[in-house]
Design a protein around this motif. Structure first.
Motif, PDB file in Angstrom:
ATOM      1  N   ARG A   6      23.470 -26.500 -21.738  1.00 54.87           N
ATOM      2  CA  ARG A   6      24.627 -27.316 -21.408  1.00 54.87           C
ATOM      3  C   ARG A   6      24.177 -28.671 -20.880  1.00 54.87           C
ATOM      4  NH1 ARG A   6      29.905 -24.459 -18.945  1.00 54.87           N
ATOM      5  NH2 ARG A   6      30.452 -23.241 -20.799  1.00 54.87           N
ATOM      6  N   ASP A   8      25.605 -32.086 -18.872  1.00 55.84           N
ATOM      7  CA  ASP A   8      26.634 -32.702 -18.040  1.00 55.84           C
ATOM      8  C   ASP A   8      26.812 -34.145 -18.506  1.00 55.84           C
ATOM      9  OD1 ASP A   8      27.958 -34.118 -15.990  1.00 55.84           O
ATOM     10  OD2 ASP A   8      27.177 -32.806 -14.430  1.00 55.84           O
ATOM     11  N   ALA A  11      26.717 -36.952 -15.804  1.00 55.38           N
ATOM     12  CA  ALA A  11      25.366 -37.223 -15.309  1.00 55.38           C
ATOM     13  C   ALA A  11      24.566 -38.014 -16.330  1.00 55.38           C
ATOM     14  CB  ALA A  11      24.659 -35.910 -14.972  1.00 55.38           C
ATOM     15  N   THR A 246      18.262 -37.483 -19.129  1.00 59.68           N
ATOM     16  CA  THR A 246      18.813 -36.228 -18.616  1.00 59.68           C
ATOM     17  C   THR A 246      18.174 -35.821 -17.304  1.00 59.68           C
ATOM     18  OG1 THR A 246      17.219 -34.863 -19.839  1.00 59.68           O
ATOM     19  CG2 THR A 246      19.319 -35.361 -20.928  1.00 59.68           C
ATOM     20  N   ARG A 262      20.340 -38.106 -11.924  1.00 61.74           N
ATOM     21  CA  ARG A 262      20.946 -36.788 -11.732  1.00 61.74           C
ATOM     22  C   ARG A 262      20.490 -35.825 -12.822  1.00 61.74           C
ATOM     23  NH1 ARG A 262      27.204 -38.790 -11.418  1.00 61.74           N
ATOM     24  NH2 ARG A 262      27.015 -40.238  -9.626  1.00 61.74           N
ATOM     25  N   ALA A 264      20.925 -33.427 -15.682  1.00 65.05           N
ATOM     26  CA  ALA A 264      22.067 -33.279 -16.585  1.00 65.05           C
ATOM     27  C   ALA A 264      22.003 -32.010 -17.425  1.00 65.05           C
ATOM     28  CB  ALA A 264      22.152 -34.492 -17.522  1.00 65.05           C
ATOM     29  N   THR A 266      21.411 -27.809 -17.879  1.00 66.19           N
ATOM     30  CA  THR A 266      21.264 -26.452 -17.360  1.00 66.19           C
ATOM     31  C   THR A 266      21.331 -25.482 -18.538  1.00 66.19           C
ATOM     32  OG1 THR A 266      23.652 -26.284 -16.963  1.00 66.19           O
ATOM     33  CG2 THR A 266      22.258 -26.898 -15.076  1.00 66.19           C
ATOM     34  N   GLN A 331      23.261 -20.159 -13.847  1.00 62.45           N
ATOM     35  CA  GLN A 331      22.903 -21.483 -14.341  1.00 62.45           C
ATOM     36  C   GLN A 331      21.476 -21.760 -13.895  1.00 62.45           C
ATOM     37  OE1 GLN A 331      26.087 -21.426 -12.390  1.00 62.45           O
ATOM     38  NE2 GLN A 331      26.849 -20.697 -14.358  1.00 62.45           N
ATOM     39  N   VAL A 350      29.463 -30.770 -21.401  1.00 65.86           N
ATOM     40  CA  VAL A 350      30.389 -30.345 -20.356  1.00 65.86           C
ATOM     41  C   VAL A 350      31.124 -31.543 -19.777  1.00 65.86           C
ATOM     42  CG1 VAL A 350      30.595 -29.145 -18.145  1.00 65.86           C
ATOM     43  CG2 VAL A 350      28.883 -28.406 -19.823  1.00 65.86           C
ATOM     44  N   PRO A 352      33.863 -33.325 -16.923  1.00 65.87           N
ATOM     45  CA  PRO A 352      33.926 -33.220 -15.459  1.00 65.87           C
ATOM     46  C   PRO A 352      34.651 -31.978 -14.952  1.00 65.87           C
ATOM     47  CG  PRO A 352      34.294 -35.485 -16.130  1.00 65.87           C
ATOM     48  CD  PRO A 352      34.248 -34.666 -17.384  1.00 65.87           C
ATOM     49  N   GLY A 354      34.345 -29.075 -16.104  1.00 62.94           N
ATOM     50  CA  GLY A 354      33.513 -27.904 -16.364  1.00 62.94           C
ATOM     51  C   GLY A 354      33.693 -27.292 -17.733  1.00 62.94           C
TER      52      GLY A 354
END
Length: 368
Positions: A6, A8, A11, A246, A262, A264, A266, A331, A350, A352, A354
């Motif tokens: 996944r 983000d 991020a 990432t 950050r 990004a 997982t 995760q 993903v 914001p 989720g």
């Protein structure tokens, strides 16, 4: 469920803008090393943020970038095989507006490029690769770099001297005094070679490029060292960072000097067994998880704990585990994004809230 990579999106977009701004503030161009992700949607965001071009590691990756419409490409590698050079020749003959760079570190490699590209319409821009003793590619001294650069500058017109390249990440990803001194010394050797060779560059401004994923601050310092500054000859200082986009929960989180990046990525996976108290086995392993720069870390669900201590083909063993039961979804934060994307044909993007609202597909080879 099966395991799932996944990403983000918030991020990733934050990191893209943050690194672009970090480079602008230091008068650096960013030519991101897209071998980290080889994902079109990510590369397009990097270019939209002002990237100077893209860096790749292989001829295959260069072809993918061409298919995506990129026209300034740096192959951060020596291309010496006949098949690879033949593909480069075809691009230089047919792709309008192409600005293609490659590395060279030997007279033999230079001779092979000249033989393969003789008479080509657009020359291949060669960067003299400066390496470090006992490490990867590259000439081992500023003097050797100067000699090779002069040979490139006087070679037939199918190749042209573009500048100097180095890769500071040949040292361990640590910021202890000995490692920082070694990286600084390597960057300064490359800067010395660049100062000697910049006056010989005739096809546009001379280019000085350093990697910069682990030690972008030291690369930036080296790039700021004095160079030729006559009108129209201001050097182009290029950082080739890739992993920033990432970031990660491991090696780059520990070493980066760029504040605010950050993680990004997982991997979601299921606890498949709790065979002993304090031990949980997750259904994801070497085939799904990077493990060359440290084992994954448990980042969810809230309240759960455990430390990865062993990894198998499709299993990860967590010890000192608590708050985990068979069937729980975990995760996992990863270390080293370059070893993540090539394991997954699809990535869940993903939002914001989720939810997974898009699926992106990395492409490491053309025709995929």
């Amino acid at each position: 469920m099966t395991a799932e990579l996944r990403l983000d999106l918030a991020a990733l977009e934050h990191n893209t803008e943050l690194m672009a701004r970090w480079c602008r503030e230091r008068d650096l161009e960013l030519c991101p090393h897209i071998k980290t992700t080889m994902t079109r949607e990510i590369v397009e965001r990097q270019l939209a943020a002002g990237a100077w071009g893209v860096t790749v590691a292989t001829v295959d990756q260069a072809e993918v970038a061409l298919e995506w419409g990129v026209r300034r490409i740096m192959i951060a590698n020596e291309v010496v095989d006949e098949a690879g050079l033949a593909r480069i020749r075809a691009w230089l003959e047919t792709v309008a507006g192409l600005e293609l760079y490659a590395f060279t570190d030997s007279a033999v490699g230079l001779a092979r490029a000249v033989a393969a590209l003789e008479g080509v319409r657009t020359p291949l821009r060669l960067l003299v690769d400066v390496g470090a003793e006992g490490c990867r590619t590259g000439v081992r001294s500023a003097g050797a770099a100067s000699a090779l650069g002069r040979a490139v500058a006087t070679a037939p017109g199918c190749v042209t001297l573009a500048g100097v390249a180095a890769y500071e990440g040949v040292r361990p990803n640590r910021r202890d005094p000995a490692t920082l001194a070694a990286v600084t010394g390597h960057c300064r050797t490359a800067a010395e070679a660049f100062r000697a060779l910049a006056p010989l560059v005739t096809a546009g401004p001379p280019v000085f490029t350093i990697g910069g994923s682990a030690f972008p601050d030291l690369a930036a310092d080296a790039c700021r060292e004095p160079g030729e500054r006559s009108p129209g000859r201001e050097p182009v200082r290029v950082l080739r960072s890739g992993c920033y986009v990432t970031h990660d929960h491991g090696t780059y989180q520990q070493v980066t000097p760029v504040p605010g990046l950050r993680p990004a990525l997982t991997v979601r996976a299921v606890v498949v067994s709790v065979p002993e108290p304090g031990l949980a086995v997750v259904g994801a392993g070497k085939r799904e998880l990077p493990h060359d720069a440290g084992l994954p870390v448990l980042v969810g669900p809230p309240g759960a704990a455990g430390t990865a201590t062993q990894i198998f083909d499709h299993h990860l063993v967590l010890t000192d585990a608590s708050g985990l039961a068979v069937g729980d979804v975990v995760q996992l934060g990863i270390s080293h994004p370059c070893s993540a994307f090539d394991k997954w044909p699809e990535i869940g993007v993903v939002a914001p809230d989720g939810s997974v609202h898009e699926t992106w597909r990395p492409r490491f080879r053309p025709g995929g």
